[in-house]
Design a protein around this motif. Structure first.
Motif: not given
Length: 367
Positions: A175-194
């Motif tokens: 879970t912790a890694t998932m949130h890290m990757i999701a936050e990086i992805a959002r900062a890169a301008g992606l639309e993120v679904q978990l």
């Protein structure tokens, strides 16, 4: 415990080439300004601003050529009072300068000018802030706060951008890694679904692999060859595994493949390995999907040497100290090193590293 690895390791360059094959930019969309922040611009033109000459100071609007010779010792009488303008007001027709309040004496029956003016004094010319038909930002570059400022000033409320849709499937335990990757992805301008897999078995992971509404799919965790590592197995049952096990450190248990036309990267659950795989594999894929232009590298000399084994690409974490890159970690990354790092450097598989003083072209962590 020693980490179990796939039986063979695919070279990083080969895995990346296979992953990028036939991948093109996603179609542009129009987003509200707040949603567009961080996305990659796809071409939006601005109208000229200001649309006409405007005052940038409070004062008297006058024509400078009419005021030649005016001074406190030789006041220039006017037949009628000039227009008073506030900062931001459109300039009256024929006026090209704004004089301070005390430059005009309107206390008596005759209005007098007590100072000369200069054309453009206190005035912002039409189109001086934003030239007509100028782009909000260079196409293929991120939407920055400065770009949003231009858009708002120009009266735009939507921007044309590319925003790839990312689905992140978390295998329980990461879970912790998932949130890290999701936050990086959002900062890169992606639309993120978990999405969370119900369990660590292949059937549960496969059930969560839905590519009907995404351009890129990542799984987090379960990418090794342990008894409960089922991500690659689930991908193989429903798609194509292009490589499982990369000559990359950190990140040797990464798997890459496709579900239909959608590229899939199975990231390890360990934060350091997932982040390294993001840098080496996912970020180039995101750049291709969003048509991002080349990223900026920062070149500084190395404060000390970096040793690397031939045959495996390694990623080094760096911190800037005294205008040089100081290596923090190579191959194995403590979490504190990740938190402290300013940049990262890929050491190709064919290199043995870099000597102290060598210039290093590093990518910034936050870019």
């Amino acid at each position: 415990m020693t980490q179990r690895l796939p039986p063979s390791l695919t070279p990083l360059d080969a895995a990346l080439a296979a992953l990028l094959r036939d991948v093109g930019p996603v179609a542009p969309v129009e987003l509200q300004l707040a949603e567009a922040a961080g996305c990659i611009g796809a071409g939006t033109s601005l109208v000229a601003y200001p649309s006409s000459d405007i005052a940038v100071a409070d004062g008297w609007a006058l024509r400078a050529n009419d005021l030649v010779g005016a001074s406190a010792y030789s006041p220039l009488p006017l037949t009628e009072a000039p227009a008073w303008v506030e900062a931001g007001d459109a300039m009256p027709a024929g006026c090209d300068s704004v004089l301070d309040a005390d430059a005009v004496d309107a206390s008596g029956p005759l209005v007098q000018v007590l100072a000369e003016g200069v054309p453009g004094q206190g005035v912002r010319r039409a189109g001086s802030d934003i030239a007509g038909r100028a782009p909000v930002m260079a196409e293929g570059h991120p939407v920055t706060p400065a770009a949003l400022l231009l858009a708002r000033v120009a009266g735009l409320n939507r921007l044309r951008v590319r925003r790839p849709r990312l689905l992140v499937v978390n295998v329980p335990g990461a879970t912790a890694t998932m949130h890290m990757i999701a936050e990086i992805a959002r900062a890169a301008g992606l639309e993120v679904q978990l999405r969370e897999a119900a369990a660590r078995d292949a059937a549960s992971v496969a059930e969560a692999l839905d590519v009907s509404a995404c351009d890129l799919l990542l799984t987090i965790g379960g990418s090794g060859v342990g008894r409960h590592d089922a991500a690659a197995t689930a991908l193989a049952r429903h798609g194509d595994v292009l490589a499982h096990g990369l000559a990359l450190q950190p990140g040797r248990t990464v798997a890459v493949g496709r579900l239909g036309k959608v590229p899939v990267v199975a990231l390890p659950g360990s934060p350091d390995q997932a982040l390294a795989a993001w840098f080496a594999l996912v970020r180039p894929l995101v750049d291709r999907l969003s048509a991002r232009q080349l990223r900026r590298q920062v070149t500084l000399p190395l404060a000390r040497k970096i040793a690397s084994g031939v045959g495996i690409a390694e990623i080094a974490l760096l911190v800037e100290e005294h205008k040089a890159w100081m290596p923090l970690a190579v191959g194995e990354w403590p979490l504190q090193a990740i938190a402290r790092a300013d940049a990262w450097l890929l050491i190709p598989a064919g290199d043995e590293g870099f000597a102290a003083g060598d210039p290093a072209d590093a990518y910034l962590m936050q870019e």
